[in-house]
Write an enzyme that holds these catalytic residues in place. Structure first.
Site, PDB file in Angstrom:
ATOM      1  N   CYS A   1      -8.162  -2.450  68.010  1.00  0.00           N
ATOM      2  CA  CYS A   1      -7.676  -3.798  67.753  1.00  0.00           C
ATOM      3  C   CYS A   1      -7.128  -4.414  69.036  1.00  0.00           C
ATOM      4  O   CYS A   1      -6.548  -3.718  69.878  1.00  0.00           O
ATOM      5  CB  CYS A   1      -6.588  -3.757  66.686  1.00  0.00           C
ATOM      6  SG  CYS A   1      -5.927  -5.375  66.235  1.00  0.00           S
TER       7      CYS A   1
ATOM      8  N   SER B   1      -4.598  -6.190  69.304  1.00  0.00           N
ATOM      9  CA  SER B   1      -3.139  -6.128  69.315  1.00  0.00           C
ATOM     10  C   SER B   1      -2.634  -4.976  70.177  1.00  0.00           C
ATOM     11  O   SER B   1      -1.608  -5.094  70.850  1.00  0.00           O
ATOM     12  CB  SER B   1      -2.603  -5.994  67.892  1.00  0.00           C
ATOM     13  OG  SER B   1      -2.878  -7.155  67.142  1.00  0.00           O
TER      14      SER B   1
ATOM     15  N   HIS C   1      -2.743  -5.972  73.716  1.00  0.00           N
ATOM     16  CA  HIS C   1      -1.645  -6.873  74.098  1.00  0.00           C
ATOM     17  C   HIS C   1      -0.459  -6.084  74.653  1.00  0.00           C
ATOM     18  O   HIS C   1       0.313  -6.601  75.455  1.00  0.00           O
ATOM     19  CB  HIS C   1      -1.194  -7.701  72.904  1.00  0.00           C
ATOM     20  CG  HIS C   1      -2.172  -8.767  72.503  1.00  0.00           C
ATOM     21  ND1 HIS C   1      -2.718  -9.658  73.391  1.00  0.00           N
ATOM     22  CD2 HIS C   1      -2.701  -9.087  71.290  1.00  0.00           C
ATOM     23  CE1 HIS C   1      -3.535 -10.480  72.763  1.00  0.00           C
ATOM     24  NE2 HIS C   1      -3.553 -10.140  71.478  1.00  0.00           N
TER      25      HIS C   1
ATOM     26  N   HIS D   1      -2.940   1.172  65.183  1.00  0.00           N
ATOM     27  CA  HIS D   1      -2.283   0.806  63.923  1.00  0.00           C
ATOM     28  C   HIS D   1      -3.310   0.506  62.846  1.00  0.00           C
ATOM     29  O   HIS D   1      -2.981  -0.076  61.823  1.00  0.00           O
ATOM     30  CB  HIS D   1      -1.391  -0.434  64.150  1.00  0.00           C
ATOM     31  CG  HIS D   1      -2.173  -1.650  64.553  1.00  0.00           C
ATOM     32  ND1 HIS D   1      -2.624  -1.837  65.844  1.00  0.00           N
ATOM     33  CD2 HIS D   1      -2.620  -2.711  63.840  1.00  0.00           C
ATOM     34  CE1 HIS D   1      -3.295  -2.980  65.902  1.00  0.00           C
ATOM     35  NE2 HIS D   1      -3.319  -3.517  64.691  1.00  0.00           N
TER      36      HIS D   1
ATOM     37  N   CYS E   1      -6.202  -3.335  59.243  1.00  0.00           N
ATOM     38  CA  CYS E   1      -5.753  -4.525  59.975  1.00  0.00           C
ATOM     39  C   CYS E   1      -6.802  -5.624  60.008  1.00  0.00           C
ATOM     40  O   CYS E   1      -6.606  -6.695  59.453  1.00  0.00           O
ATOM     41  CB  CYS E   1      -5.313  -4.162  61.396  1.00  0.00           C
ATOM     42  SG  CYS E   1      -4.761  -5.580  62.369  1.00  0.00           S
TER      43      CYS E   1
END
Length: 366
Positions: free
Chosen positions: A40, A42, A45, A61, A165
């Site tokens: 992902c 995220s 990031h 996650h 997710c």
């Protein structure tokens, strides 16, 4: 025990695949053998610093695996169960959960801020955080039983992982947060792993015109598979197309799901929606962006709405089962989301491929 995991030690450095220590499951906790985890944006990031997290951290996650062992008091799952891991698992009793908004669970918010459930990972006595309280970039992890959603054993782990997710966040953005209604017009800006599922959500909700916006020709080509009726390269082209197709009314809903958001992009997104239009921001925007560049008077006089996105507004214990049902009946494309598969040791290549626009979703098989 020890487990091989991908650890981020400092902002701007690659993921380091190495052995770390993993604590035994305590009361209410479960040892999971991970089988697959999605790459992902995220987690990336954290690498770039766009979304600060507590470092060092075991990433990941979005995962699925098998229950290996139970701590005292576990009664929701049994050894051998196949499960999806959900990072935003609700407590079920705070004011938001009790009000039917479990994606906003206050206890989950404190947990993600590191104020509950200490991480099970460490190395040489030094604690290592777990992304989303899960740390799925690891062969094994220990998580609270509340974070687990049992699934049927015939569901591929590659597919199941994405329900943690990408699928829920994107699908829920259209179905729950934007509240797309039959016959409405939708534009989705950014068509990676999350955006493609916003296209699917719009299709599920009965949207008429669904415009995918992405500069990547491969993603524009793939968008039709996930529900887009049209695909263009940029926002001005989307606005022009919508003006033509809707006789000037524009979109009812716009969803921003680019890899890295910006205040300027939010304003541009809102130019694609008309009277009573709704905008949803899914994209993560760097913390330094503290203003939105848009016409406030136009926003007000058009009676528009703009809202954020936390986990697609889903209830994980309800909606993961709903999504699997749609998948089984051919109404939701999940296999097509998995573009490439990687070994854990190749995780940095997986993220390089993501940045190069080669993947809808890369998956690490553990």
């Amino acid at each position: 025990m020890r487990t091989k995991a991908a650890v981020l030690w400092e902002v701007g450095t690659p993921w380091s695949v190495e052995e770390v220590e993993l604590a035994d499951p305590g009361p209410g906790q479960v040892l999971i053998r991970l089988a697959a985890t999605g790459l992902c944006h995220s987690d990336d990031h954290a690498v770039t610093g766009d979304a600060p997290v507590g470092l060092p951290i075991v990433g990941g996650h979005e995962g699925a695996g098998v229950v290996e062992a139970l701590g005292p008091g576990v009664d929701r799952v049994a050894a051998g169960d196949h499960v999806v891991l959900a990072f935003n698992f609700p407590c079920g009793h705070c004011r938001y959960c009790a009000g039917g908004r479990s994606a906003l669970c206050y206890v989950a918010r404190r947990r993600l801020a590191g104020k509950a459930y200490p991480s099970p990972f460490s190395r040489d006595g030094r604690p290592i955080s777990a992304m989303g309280g899960l740390g799925t970039f690891s062969q094994y992890t220990v998580v609270p039983q509340e974070s687990l959603v049992p699934i049927d054993k015939d569901v591929s782990f590659d597919v199941a992982a994405l329900l943690g997710c990408a699928v829920t966040t994107g699908w829920g953005a259209a179905v729950h947060l934007a509240g797309v209604r039959p016959g409405e017009h939708v534009v989705v800006i950014g068509c990676g792993g999350v955006g493609m599922n916003s296209l699917q959500g719009a299709r599920t909700a009965g949207a008429d015109i669904v415009v995918a916006v992405d500069p990547n020709p491969y993603k524009r080509e793939q968008a039709a598979t996930f529900g887009a009726t049209h695909a263009v390269a940029d926002i001005p082209a989307a606005k022009a197309l919508l003006e033509e197709l809707t006789h000037g009314h524009l979109a009812d809903v716009a969803i921003l799901s680019v890899g890295v958001g910006s205040s300027a992009l939010v304003g541009q997104m809102m130019t694609t929606v008309g009277l009573d239009g709704r905008g949803v921001i899914t994209a993560v925007t760097p913390g330094a962006a503290d203003a939105i560049e848009m016409s406030v008077v136009g926003f007000t006089l058009s009676q528009q709405t703009l809202r954020g996105n936390v986990y697609g507004g889903v209830n994980m214990h309800r909606d993961i089962g709903v999504l699997l049902g749609l998948y089984r009946r051919g109404k939701l494309n999940l296999d097509e989301l998995v573009t490439r598969r990687y070994a854990l040791e190749d995780i940095n290549q997986g993220y390089a491929d993501m940045h190069a626009g080669l993947n809808l979703r890369g998956v690490v098989q553990l």
